[in-house]
Design a protein around this motif. Structure first.
Motif, PDB file in Angstrom:
ATOM      1  N   VAL A  12       0.984  -1.284  -0.026  1.00 46.62           N
ATOM      2  CA  VAL A  12      -0.266   0.188   0.224  1.00 46.62           C
ATOM      3  C   VAL A  12       0.927   1.011   0.354  1.00 46.62           C
ATOM      4  O   VAL A  12       0.543   1.947  -0.958  1.00 46.62           O
ATOM      5  CB  VAL A  12      -1.152   0.013   1.165  1.00 46.62           C
ATOM      6  CG1 VAL A  12      -1.630   1.512   1.224  1.00 46.62           C
ATOM      7  CG2 VAL A  12      -2.257  -1.041   1.054  1.00 46.62           C
ATOM      8  N   GLU A  13       2.059   1.232   0.659  1.00 48.87           N
ATOM      9  CA  GLU A  13       2.710   2.889   0.664  1.00 48.87           C
ATOM     10  C   GLU A  13       3.652   2.505  -0.329  1.00 48.87           C
ATOM     11  O   GLU A  13       3.936   3.980  -0.666  1.00 48.87           O
ATOM     12  CB  GLU A  13       3.867   2.061   2.321  1.00 48.87           C
ATOM     13  CG  GLU A  13       3.659   2.265   3.151  1.00 48.87           C
ATOM     14  CD  GLU A  13       4.680   2.430   4.258  1.00 48.87           C
ATOM     15  OE1 GLU A  13       5.828   1.672   4.005  1.00 48.87           O
ATOM     16  OE2 GLU A  13       5.197   3.218   5.088  1.00 48.87           O
ATOM     17  N   GLY A  14       4.284   1.486  -1.036  1.00 48.79           N
ATOM     18  CA  GLY A  14       4.643   1.525  -2.261  1.00 48.79           C
ATOM     19  C   GLY A  14       3.690   2.248  -3.820  1.00 48.79           C
ATOM     20  O   GLY A  14       4.440   2.496  -4.319  1.00 48.79           O
ATOM     21  N   LEU A  15       2.358   1.536  -3.564  1.00 46.78           N
ATOM     22  CA  LEU A  15       1.445   2.101  -4.528  1.00 46.78           C
ATOM     23  C   LEU A  15       0.730   4.026  -4.406  1.00 46.78           C
ATOM     24  O   LEU A  15       0.681   4.559  -5.360  1.00 46.78           O
ATOM     25  CB  LEU A  15       0.053   1.146  -4.788  1.00 46.78           C
ATOM     26  CG  LEU A  15      -0.945   1.164  -3.838  1.00 46.78           C
ATOM     27  CD1 LEU A  15      -1.939   1.465  -3.900  1.00 46.78           C
ATOM     28  CD2 LEU A  15      -1.266  -0.528  -3.612  1.00 46.78           C
ATOM     29  N   THR A  16       1.124   3.936  -3.347  1.00 47.69           N
ATOM     30  CA  THR A  16       0.533   5.600  -2.477  1.00 47.69           C
ATOM     31  C   THR A  16       1.974   6.064  -3.159  1.00 47.69           C
ATOM     32  O   THR A  16       1.534   7.422  -3.948  1.00 47.69           O
ATOM     33  CB  THR A  16       0.707   5.884  -0.931  1.00 47.69           C
ATOM     34  OG1 THR A  16       0.028   4.841  -0.459  1.00 47.69           O
ATOM     35  CG2 THR A  16       0.968   7.346  -1.601  1.00 47.69           C
ATOM     36  N   GLU A  17       3.343   5.760  -3.192  1.00 49.50           N
ATOM     37  CA  GLU A  17       4.105   6.469  -3.715  1.00 49.50           C
ATOM     38  C   GLU A  17       4.229   6.375  -4.832  1.00 49.50           C
ATOM     39  O   GLU A  17       4.284   7.979  -5.742  1.00 49.50           O
ATOM     40  CB  GLU A  17       5.659   5.946  -3.478  1.00 49.50           C
ATOM     41  CG  GLU A  17       5.568   5.506  -1.751  1.00 49.50           C
ATOM     42  CD  GLU A  17       7.025   5.125  -1.113  1.00 49.50           C
ATOM     43  OE1 GLU A  17       7.571   4.452  -2.156  1.00 49.50           O
ATOM     44  OE2 GLU A  17       7.380   5.120  -0.191  1.00 49.50           O
ATOM     45  N   ASP A  18       3.787   5.443  -5.132  1.00 49.33           N
ATOM     46  CA  ASP A  18       3.696   6.087  -7.073  1.00 49.33           C
ATOM     47  C   ASP A  18       2.414   6.663  -8.263  1.00 49.33           C
ATOM     48  O   ASP A  18       3.061   7.520  -8.896  1.00 49.33           O
ATOM     49  CB  ASP A  18       3.920   4.225  -7.862  1.00 49.33           C
ATOM     50  CG  ASP A  18       4.505   3.031  -7.369  1.00 49.33           C
ATOM     51  OD1 ASP A  18       5.351   3.554  -7.276  1.00 49.33           O
ATOM     52  OD2 ASP A  18       4.946   1.830  -7.748  1.00 49.33           O
ATOM     53  N   CYS A  19       1.469   6.694  -7.234  1.00 50.28           N
ATOM     54  CA  CYS A  19       0.119   7.241  -7.102  1.00 50.28           C
ATOM     55  C   CYS A  19       1.074   8.444  -7.528  1.00 50.28           C
ATOM     56  O   CYS A  19       0.343   9.721  -8.546  1.00 50.28           O
ATOM     57  CB  CYS A  19      -0.488   7.041  -6.799  1.00 50.28           C
ATOM     58  SG  CYS A  19      -1.238   5.722  -6.704  1.00 50.28           S
ATOM     59  N   VAL A  20       1.121   8.984  -6.071  1.00 50.84           N
ATOM     60  CA  VAL A  20       1.603  10.445  -6.171  1.00 50.84           C
ATOM     61  C   VAL A  20       3.044  11.082  -7.270  1.00 50.84           C
ATOM     62  O   VAL A  20       2.682  11.656  -7.037  1.00 50.84           O
ATOM     63  CB  VAL A  20       1.901  10.799  -4.205  1.00 50.84           C
ATOM     64  CG1 VAL A  20       2.193  12.387  -4.983  1.00 50.84           C
ATOM     65  CG2 VAL A  20       0.634  10.529  -3.441  1.00 50.84           C
ATOM     66  N   GLY A  21       3.543  10.014  -6.668  1.00 56.78           N
ATOM     67  CA  GLY A  21       4.924  10.592  -8.292  1.00 56.78           C
ATOM     68  C   GLY A  21       4.071  10.858  -9.362  1.00 56.78           C
ATOM     69  O   GLY A  21       4.684  11.836  -9.943  1.00 56.78           O
ATOM     70  N   CYS A  22       3.721   9.705  -9.598  1.00 60.31           N
ATOM     71  CA  CYS A  22       3.358  10.068 -11.549  1.00 60.31           C
ATOM     72  C   CYS A  22       2.475  11.550 -11.245  1.00 60.31           C
ATOM     73  O   CYS A  22       2.247  12.583 -12.364  1.00 60.31           O
ATOM     74  CB  CYS A  22       2.427   9.004 -12.294  1.00 60.31           C
ATOM     75  SG  CYS A  22       1.545   8.673 -13.539  1.00 60.31           S
ATOM     76  N   HIS A  23       1.560  11.265 -10.256  1.00 63.03           N
ATOM     77  CA  HIS A  23       0.546  13.078 -10.472  1.00 63.03           C
ATOM     78  C   HIS A  23       1.023  13.856 -10.477  1.00 63.03           C
ATOM     79  O   HIS A  23       0.762  14.648 -10.782  1.00 63.03           O
ATOM     80  CB  HIS A  23      -0.839  12.703  -9.929  1.00 63.03           C
ATOM     81  CG  HIS A  23      -2.287  11.590  -9.816  1.00 63.03           C
ATOM     82  ND1 HIS A  23      -2.867  12.011  -9.976  1.00 63.03           N
ATOM     83  CD2 HIS A  23      -2.200  10.733  -9.896  1.00 63.03           C
ATOM     84  CE1 HIS A  23      -4.005  11.453 -10.385  1.00 63.03           C
ATOM     85  NE2 HIS A  23      -3.452  10.475 -10.116  1.00 63.03           N
ATOM     86  N   SER A  24       2.132  13.875  -9.604  1.00 65.12           N
ATOM     87  CA  SER A  24       3.003  15.369  -9.646  1.00 65.12           C
ATOM     88  C   SER A  24       4.251  15.176 -10.823  1.00 65.12           C
ATOM     89  O   SER A  24       4.166  17.152 -10.731  1.00 65.12           O
ATOM     90  CB  SER A  24       4.508  14.706  -8.652  1.00 65.12           C
ATOM     91  OG  SER A  24       4.940  13.815  -8.887  1.00 65.12           O
TER      92      SER A  24
END
Length: 178
Positions: A118-130
């Motif tokens: 969950v932490e990893g996919l959160t980082e991926d989501c935020v990283g992509c959206h940024s």
């Protein structure tokens, strides 16, 4: 070589392409699905601040429900992604696998592994959206933490959530306070 290595490499390349490529704005269904993912991450993310909190009996039903909803949204995003931009398709597929894997590990009694995913996919989501164009794209990290009661978290836990949501300046300040 680990079986996971090729998947990590493919996922990383797909995320790079999806996040740096140009594409049309997301359609209504994709935006709704992403909204569902954000809603579930708002529930799960504060709980990921520690293994104990994530696995606590009093949070079991909330975590189970959110992981099921997150996996369903990940599957929908995978279907949406496969119909459009190829790079986004890779990203959507990786997210679907991660959400499904997190649920499977939770249901198998491995909450620490589910928490990590969950932490990893959160980082991926935020990283992509940024990296997306538009002022609202960089606001995903703060949106995910907007409703978190900071008083319930230790300083280290709060800093960890700031890093996971790519709020690096605030994370640095939190670490300096510690």
């Amino acid at each position: 070589m680990s079986k996971a290595f090729p998947r990590i490499l493919v996922t990383g390349l797909g995320l790079l392409l999806a996040c740096t490529g140009t594409r049309e704005p997301f359609d209504t269904a994709t935006r709704a699905t992403m909204g569902d993912i954000v809603a579930e991450l708002r529930v799960l993310l504060p709980l990921t601040a520690s293994d104990e909190r994530f696995a606590a009996p009093e949070h079991h039903e909330a975590v189970s429900s959110s992981l099921r909803a997150l996996a369903a949204a990940g599957a929908r995003l995978d279907r949406h992604g496969s119909q459009g931009d190829a790079a986004f398709g890779v990203f959507g597929h990786a997210l679907a696998e991660d959400t499904s894997d997190a649920l499977a590990r939770w249901e198998a009694g491995r909450p620490d592994e589910a928490r990590f995913l969950v932490e990893g996919l959160t980082e991926d989501c935020v990283g992509c959206h940024s990296r997306l164009a538009g002022p609202s794209s960089a606001e995903l990290g703060p949106q995910l933490l907007a409703e978190v009661d900071r008083s319930t978290l230790a300083g280290q836990e709060w800093a960890q959530l700031l890093v996971a949501t790519r709020q690096f300046d605030s994370a640095l300040e939190a670490y300096e306070e510690i």
